[in-house]
Design an enzyme around this catalytic site. Structure first.
Site, PDB file in Angstrom:
ATOM      1  N   CYS A  30       0.842  -1.208   0.000  1.00 20.82           N
ATOM      2  CA  CYS A  30       0.000   0.000   0.000  1.00 20.82           C
ATOM      3  C   CYS A  30       0.872   1.251   0.000  1.00 20.82           C
ATOM      4  CB  CYS A  30      -0.905  -0.034   1.232  1.00 20.82           C
ATOM      5  SG  CYS A  30      -1.784   1.501   1.558  1.00 20.82           S
ATOM      6  N   CYS A  33      -0.085   3.753   2.616  1.00 20.63           N
ATOM      7  CA  CYS A  33       0.369   3.358   3.956  1.00 20.63           C
ATOM      8  C   CYS A  33       1.804   3.824   4.188  1.00 20.63           C
ATOM      9  CB  CYS A  33       0.296   1.842   4.132  1.00 20.63           C
ATOM     10  SG  CYS A  33      -1.366   1.147   4.046  1.00 20.63           S
TER      11      CYS A  33
END
Length: 111
Positions: A30, A33
């Protein structure tokens, strides 16, 4: 203080503690993230005395992420007294995380 990586058994143990627990459910693939990661580490340093700041990799703990209803990463969940007290999906900044915590954490006397 740095955000601590948790597995399922560590997560269960943390839920038993008196201190509120902030968990970031994330994944290494991600990109968002990774971008919010430094802000989350700042949160760990800033709030480390008042709450446990932790991370759970959903790739390593898919059953836990499923049980906690995580559909989007990153998702932050604040646990108090062993129960989810609120969540923040895809926070845009440290300021957004700060605002979320101020809304959900008990106010301290004199602050």
């Amino acid at each position: 203080m740095k955000a601590m990586e948790l597995n399922q058994s560590q997560f269960q143990a943390q839920l038993q503690q008196d201190k509120p627990l902030l968990v970031e459910f994330w994944a290494p693939w991600c990109g968002y993230c990774r971008r919010i990661g430094p802000a989350y580490e700042q949160v760990a340093q800033q709030y480390g005395q008042d709450l446990e700041v932790c991370k759970i990799n959903i790739d390593d703990e898919p059953a836990l992420a499923d049980r906690e209803g995580i559909e989007v990463v990153p998702t932050l969940v604040l646990y108090q007294q062993g129960k989810a007290a609120g969540d923040l999906v895809a926070p845009t900044s440290k300021a957004a995380i700060d605002a979320f915590l101020q809304d959900h954490l008990p106010k301290k006397e004199g602050k």
